[in-house]
Design a protein around this motif. Sequence first.
Motif, PDB file in Angstrom:
ATOM      1  N   ALA A 189       0.818  -1.215   0.000  1.00 52.99           N
ATOM      2  CA  ALA A 189       0.000   0.000   0.000  1.00 52.99           C
ATOM      3  C   ALA A 189       0.848   1.259   0.000  1.00 52.99           C
ATOM      4  CB  ALA A 189      -0.942  -0.009   1.206  1.00 52.99           C
ATOM      5  N   ASP A 190       1.989   1.215   0.710  1.00 54.96           N
ATOM      6  CA  ASP A 190       2.815   2.417   0.798  1.00 54.96           C
ATOM      7  C   ASP A 190       3.664   2.631  -0.463  1.00 54.96           C
ATOM      8  OD1 ASP A 190       4.484   0.277   1.195  1.00 54.96           O
ATOM      9  OD2 ASP A 190       5.515   1.114   2.941  1.00 54.96           O
ATOM     10  N   GLU A 191       3.591   1.668  -1.413  1.00 53.95           N
ATOM     11  CA  GLU A 191       4.310   1.824  -2.672  1.00 53.95           C
ATOM     12  C   GLU A 191       3.346   1.843  -3.862  1.00 53.95           C
ATOM     13  OE1 GLU A 191       7.269  -1.179  -3.083  1.00 53.95           O
ATOM     14  OE2 GLU A 191       8.159  -0.810  -1.099  1.00 53.95           O
ATOM     15  N   SER A 192       2.089   2.070  -3.568  1.00 49.87           N
ATOM     16  CA  SER A 192       1.080   2.011  -4.618  1.00 49.87           C
ATOM     17  C   SER A 192       1.271   3.129  -5.628  1.00 49.87           C
ATOM     18  CB  SER A 192      -0.325   2.105  -4.013  1.00 49.87           C
ATOM     19  OG  SER A 192      -1.306   2.123  -5.028  1.00 49.87           O
ATOM     20  N   ILE A 193       1.027   2.797  -6.883  1.00 51.56           N
ATOM     21  CA  ILE A 193       1.075   3.800  -7.947  1.00 51.56           C
ATOM     22  C   ILE A 193      -0.249   4.544  -8.042  1.00 51.56           C
ATOM     23  CG2 ILE A 193       2.752   2.495  -9.309  1.00 51.56           C
ATOM     24  CD1 ILE A 193       0.368   1.572 -11.044  1.00 51.56           C
ATOM     25  N   PHE A 194      -1.251   4.064  -7.311  1.00 50.12           N
ATOM     26  CA  PHE A 194      -2.593   4.644  -7.368  1.00 50.12           C
ATOM     27  C   PHE A 194      -2.800   5.654  -6.231  1.00 50.12           C
ATOM     28  CE2 PHE A 194      -3.564   0.219  -9.089  1.00 50.12           C
ATOM     29  CZ  PHE A 194      -3.479   0.619 -10.421  1.00 50.12           C
ATOM     30  N   PRO A 195      -3.785   6.540  -6.360  1.00 47.65           N
ATOM     31  CA  PRO A 195      -4.101   7.478  -5.267  1.00 47.65           C
ATOM     32  C   PRO A 195      -4.368   6.708  -3.977  1.00 47.65           C
ATOM     33  CG  PRO A 195      -5.281   8.090  -7.258  1.00 47.65           C
ATOM     34  CD  PRO A 195      -4.638   6.770  -7.552  1.00 47.65           C
ATOM     35  N   LYS A 196      -3.972   7.270  -2.849  1.00 45.51           N
ATOM     36  CA  LYS A 196      -3.994   6.538  -1.577  1.00 45.51           C
ATOM     37  C   LYS A 196      -5.385   6.081  -1.151  1.00 45.51           C
ATOM     38  CE  LYS A 196      -4.117  10.564   1.560  1.00 45.51           C
ATOM     39  NZ  LYS A 196      -5.348  10.163   2.292  1.00 45.51           N
ATOM     40  N   ASP A 197      -6.423   6.766  -1.577  1.00 41.64           N
ATOM     41  CA  ASP A 197      -7.775   6.381  -1.169  1.00 41.64           C
ATOM     42  C   ASP A 197      -8.438   5.402  -2.133  1.00 41.64           C
ATOM     43  OD1 ASP A 197      -7.715   7.980   1.120  1.00 41.64           O
ATOM     44  OD2 ASP A 197      -8.314   9.760  -0.008  1.00 41.64           O
ATOM     45  N   ALA A 198      -7.789   5.108  -3.236  1.00 46.71           N
ATOM     46  CA  ALA A 198      -8.371   4.177  -4.203  1.00 46.71           C
ATOM     47  C   ALA A 198      -8.242   2.742  -3.692  1.00 46.71           C
ATOM     48  CB  ALA A 198      -7.672   4.318  -5.554  1.00 46.71           C
ATOM     49  N   PRO A 199      -9.295   1.927  -3.849  1.00 47.11           N
ATOM     50  CA  PRO A 199      -9.241   0.543  -3.356  1.00 47.11           C
ATOM     51  C   PRO A 199      -8.566  -0.425  -4.328  1.00 47.11           C
ATOM     52  CG  PRO A 199     -11.391   0.966  -4.304  1.00 47.11           C
ATOM     53  CD  PRO A 199     -10.625   2.274  -4.387  1.00 47.11           C
ATOM     54  N   TRP A 200      -8.062   0.072  -5.432  1.00 52.99           N
ATOM     55  CA  TRP A 200      -7.508  -0.773  -6.486  1.00 52.99           C
ATOM     56  C   TRP A 200      -6.279  -1.535  -6.009  1.00 52.99           C
ATOM     57  CZ3 TRP A 200      -7.363   4.404  -9.431  1.00 52.99           C
ATOM     58  CH2 TRP A 200      -8.675   4.831  -9.678  1.00 52.99           C
ATOM     59  N   ILE A 201      -6.151  -2.747  -6.508  1.00 58.49           N
ATOM     60  CA  ILE A 201      -5.066  -3.638  -6.097  1.00 58.49           C
ATOM     61  C   ILE A 201      -4.229  -4.001  -7.319  1.00 58.49           C
ATOM     62  CG2 ILE A 201      -4.512  -5.876  -5.065  1.00 58.49           C
ATOM     63  CD1 ILE A 201      -7.265  -5.683  -3.637  1.00 58.49           C
ATOM     64  N   ARG A 202      -2.909  -4.005  -7.143  1.00 60.44           N
ATOM     65  CA  ARG A 202      -1.993  -4.303  -8.256  1.00 60.44           C
ATOM     66  C   ARG A 202      -1.008  -5.388  -7.856  1.00 60.44           C
ATOM     67  NH1 ARG A 202       3.199  -1.293  -8.904  1.00 60.44           N
ATOM     68  NH2 ARG A 202       4.214  -2.097 -10.780  1.00 60.44           N
ATOM     69  N   TYR A 203      -0.803  -6.325  -8.761  1.00 60.62           N
ATOM     70  CA  TYR A 203       0.230  -7.335  -8.648  1.00 60.62           C
ATOM     71  C   TYR A 203       1.171  -7.161  -9.832  1.00 60.62           C
ATOM     72  CZ  TYR A 203      -3.443  -9.424  -5.740  1.00 60.62           C
ATOM     73  OH  TYR A 203      -4.420  -9.632  -4.798  1.00 60.62           O
ATOM     74  N   HIS A 204       2.440  -7.460  -9.644  1.00 63.09           N
ATOM     75  CA  HIS A 204       3.374  -7.233 -10.743  1.00 63.09           C
ATOM     76  C   HIS A 204       4.536  -8.210 -10.661  1.00 63.09           C
ATOM     77  CE1 HIS A 204       6.354  -5.178  -8.089  1.00 63.09           C
ATOM     78  NE2 HIS A 204       5.267  -4.914  -7.402  1.00 63.09           N
ATOM     79  N   GLY A 205       5.193  -8.401 -11.804  1.00 61.06           N
ATOM     80  CA  GLY A 205       6.341  -9.289 -11.829  1.00 61.06           C
ATOM     81  C   GLY A 205       6.804  -9.551 -13.255  1.00 61.06           C
ATOM     82  N   LYS A 206       7.861 -10.324 -13.355  1.00 57.32           N
ATOM     83  CA  LYS A 206       8.449 -10.676 -14.640  1.00 57.32           C
ATOM     84  C   LYS A 206       8.043 -12.100 -14.988  1.00 57.32           C
ATOM     85  CE  LYS A 206      11.619  -9.795 -17.962  1.00 57.32           C
ATOM     86  NZ  LYS A 206      11.608  -8.643 -18.872  1.00 57.32           N
ATOM     87  N   TYR A 207       7.580 -12.296 -16.212  1.00 55.01           N
ATOM     88  CA  TYR A 207       7.215 -13.622 -16.691  1.00 55.01           C
ATOM     89  C   TYR A 207       7.737 -13.773 -18.112  1.00 55.01           C
ATOM     90  CZ  TYR A 207       4.362 -17.645 -18.096  1.00 55.01           C
ATOM     91  OH  TYR A 207       3.939 -18.862 -18.558  1.00 55.01           O
TER      92      TYR A 207
END
Length: 273
Positions: free
Chosen positions: A57-75
Amino acid sequence: MASPPPSEQPGAATAEADTISKVLIVMGAIGFARLITAMEAEAMPLVHNFKLDEAPADESIFPKDAPWIRYHGKYKSLHIDLVRPGKDIIFGVDSVGTVSAALLTYASIQTLKPDLIINAGTAGGFNAKGASVGDVYLASDVAFHDRRIPIPVFDTYGVGARKAFATPNLLNELNFKAGKLSTGDSLDMAPQDEEAIVSNDATVKDMEGAAVAYVADMFSTPAIFVKAVTDIVDGEKPTAEEFLMNLRAVTTTLELAVVKVVDFISGKHISDL
């Protein structure tokens, strides 16, 4: 005479720009207050399969109040970002529908700059158009069926019909079905919606695809739509009942389909699709 380096050869810049290196998977589905929600059911197998990490949450690219969730990685050769709308902060249920999908897609395009968007999720299918539970469709076209604006030109805008990004090689290689996708914000199908869906010549219906397509088009980002059928809208069983009965099995089907799509995309150019 020596050949110019690759970066200076004719067409090299175009080929480099055409390379797919960043893929954004936008998840969407119908949510129910059960032990496992639809969005979580659809997203989590892919998170595990691609070995993606959830962004803190503290590294989110989204606005702090947005509930959106992101997963990321190399494949393989790709950087993958998988996003989902999360839960509504007031009602505590999955943030389903076109508004959440459009906002999430907009924010993700602006911050992540993907080369390609994959909107993956479940959908209702129509027996009259040949759909069966467990079928996987790659949408050829998308449109809305519940934006009724009976004013010239505005009526066409309301339907918002547009082509999905054409992927003939992917379609042939993976042997998915092709069909038109119709999007609306209601789980049921009112008579006016049914009339519009028939007018849209749709084989499958969902609650986010056309909204994702609208934003993707706005920013000239290629988008494809992978939909697995959980229920038959014009069948005998109630939609919600059939959806819940088939969700787990069809989620597995969807996971395998998206993995196949990503495997096909890896190492390719947009023009190869």
